[in-house]
Enzyme design. Structure first.
Site, PDB file in Angstrom:
ATOM      1  CD  GLU A  34      -2.890   1.028   2.433  1.00  0.00           C
ATOM      2  OE1 GLU A  34      -3.224  -0.095   2.862  1.00  0.00           O
ATOM      3  OE2 GLU A  34      -3.313   2.092   2.902  1.00  0.00           O
ATOM      4  CE  LYS A 205      -6.207  -1.799   5.800  1.00  0.00           C
ATOM      5  NZ  LYS A 205      -5.400  -0.950   4.918  1.00  0.00           N
ATOM      6  CG  ASP A 221       1.525 -16.935  12.334  1.00  0.00           C
ATOM      7  OD1 ASP A 221       0.695 -16.301  11.653  1.00  0.00           O
ATOM      8  OD2 ASP A 221       1.279 -18.031  12.853  1.00  0.00           O
ATOM      9  CG  HIS A 318      -3.726   6.703  -0.506  1.00  0.00           C
ATOM     10  ND1 HIS A 318      -3.220   5.489  -0.824  1.00  0.00           N
ATOM     11  CD2 HIS A 318      -4.164   6.611   0.764  1.00  0.00           C
ATOM     12  CE1 HIS A 318      -3.335   4.683   0.216  1.00  0.00           C
ATOM     13  NE2 HIS A 318      -3.889   5.338   1.194  1.00  0.00           N
TER      14      HIS A 318
HETATM   15  C1  MEV Z   1      -5.851   2.833   5.147  1.00  0.00           C
HETATM   16  O1  MEV Z   1      -5.107   1.684   4.818  1.00  0.00           O
HETATM   17  C2  MEV Z   1      -5.865   3.044   6.644  1.00  0.00           C
HETATM   18  C3  MEV Z   1      -6.770   4.180   7.133  1.00  0.00           C
HETATM   19  O2  MEV Z   1      -8.081   3.978   6.656  1.00  0.00           O
HETATM   20  C4  MEV Z   1      -6.741   4.142   8.654  1.00  0.00           C
HETATM   21  C5  MEV Z   1      -7.711   5.074   9.315  1.00  0.00           C
HETATM   22  O3  MEV Z   1      -8.740   5.442   8.716  1.00  0.00           O
HETATM   23  O4  MEV Z   1      -7.458   5.395  10.496  1.00  0.00           O
HETATM   24  C6  MEV Z   1      -6.296   5.521   6.622  1.00  0.00           C
END
Ligand code: MEV
Length: 361
Positions: A34, A205, A221, A318
């Protein structure tokens, strides 16, 4: 390493910079597909560095293994408790090395779950991830557990919720660097993550973007790490793995705590030369040091995402990288890549077709 192999899948391997953790500088190896993640972590670390960097620590490497016993007799708990030392000794015959290092099976806990008895074997696995050691020990002591309990042995397997093997990190980001509005935006976003599970999952995430990338680079792992992290986050209803608050000067503090089962020794690391290089670059001496570093990276990654979301949004950075990737995919080389990417971003027309058009026209 695996079966029916037909090839390998390569992913980008980058280095995050600016990390100072417990007064020591680290270059952080990260493997991730990413865009922006490595840059974001590096930037968050740069801002934290102004206030001393990260403070991080980890618990001893205690893993839990479970033995499920069905139809255990009424005296089962008592008999296991009486035979505890015998069972621990038996488990410890599985690894002389671990015992010599002061690790090994340390304790036994017993629970009743859904009409079944569950024995937890607590093992200090030191610098290993530990799954193999723990599973071997569980299988070794199971026949004796069967005798003691008069029950039937069911599953014998490690638990990936290693709640006795937590890592923590903390950092301060000065108000003077962030500005009051951004800090407020971060805290507002954090308040949403505390209560809205749709946001909480995304919040976590973002944390795992950093932690998984280090895990991949260093041959861990990462599925075990993911499962453990989300299990821990869900122990009292699903919650963010980080916490933020203001101090009396108005500076922003962030903190993370999560279970991290990682190793710096063990078969899968030994047979993975890239993981060995990553560990060398990182310069960690123990599993505890590695998990402390990973906790700091998770916090940095989360802070970076919250800051971007509170400021310009995450798409700008991004999209710049995405545009470069598209320019490359369209066949651009050398300076053409930047020229085409920049033009697409400027015009807000970011697509493979347009990249091809710009390249050929
Ligand atoms: C993208 O990989 C991760 C985000 O969505 C995390 C977040 O929203 O805190 C930018």
């Amino acid at each position: 390493m695996v079966e029916n192999i037909v090839g390998t899948q390569e992913l980008p391997f980058g280095l995050a910079t600016n990390f100072r953790i417990n007064g020591k500088d680290y270059l952080i190896p990260m493997v991730i597909e990413e865009p922006s993640v490595i840059a974001a972590a590096s930037h968050a670390a740069k801002l934290a560095r102004e206030a001393g960097g990260f403070w991080a620590e980890a618990d001893e490497s205690i893993m839990r293994g479970e033995i499920q016993v069905l139809d255990a007799g009424p005296e089962a708990e008592k008999r296991i408790t009486e035979a505890k030392e015998e069972l621990l000794e038996m488990a410890n015959t599985c690894s002389q090395t671990l015992s010599k290092l002061g690790g090994g099976a340390k304790d036994i806990e017993i629970k009743r779950v859904n009409g079944m008895l569950v024995l937890h074997l607590l093992v200090d696995v030191k610098d290993a991830m530990g799954a193999n050691t723990v599973n071997t020990m569980l299988e070794k002591i199971s026949p004796r557990v069967q005798e003691l309990t008069g029950g039937r042995i069911g599953f014998r397997i490690i638990s990936n919720l290693c709640d006795l093997r937590l890592a923590r990190a903390r950092a301060r980001w000065p108000k003077a660097l962030l500005g009051e509005d951004v800090i407020q935006g971060i805290l507002d976003g954090y308040r949403l993550a505390e209560k809205d599970i749709y946001r909480t999952v995304t919040h976590n995430k973002g944390i795992m973007n950093g932690i998984d990338a280090v895990a991949l680079a260093t041959g861990q792992d990462w599925r075990a790490i993911e499962a453990g992290a989300h299990g821990w986050a869900a122990r009292n209803g699903y919650k963010p793995l980080t916490r933020y608050w203001l101090d009396e000067k108005g500076d922003l503090w962030g903190e993370i705590e999560l279970p991290l089962a990682v190793g710096v020794v063990g078969g899968s690391i030994k047979s993975n030369p890239v993981a060995q290089i990553a560990l060398k670059i990182l310069g960690v001496k123990s599993a505890k040091e590695l998990s402390s570093v990973m906790a700091a990276v998770g916090l940095a990654q989360n802070f970076a995402a919250l800051r971007a979301l509170a400021k310009e949004g995450i798409q700008k950075g991004h999209m710049r990288l995405h545009a470069r990737n598209l320019a490359i995919a369209a066949g651009a080389k050398g300076e053409e890549i930047e020229r085409i990417a920049e033009r697409m971003v400027k015009e807000g027309k970011i697509s493979l077709e347009y990249a091809k058009e710009l390249l050929n026209g």
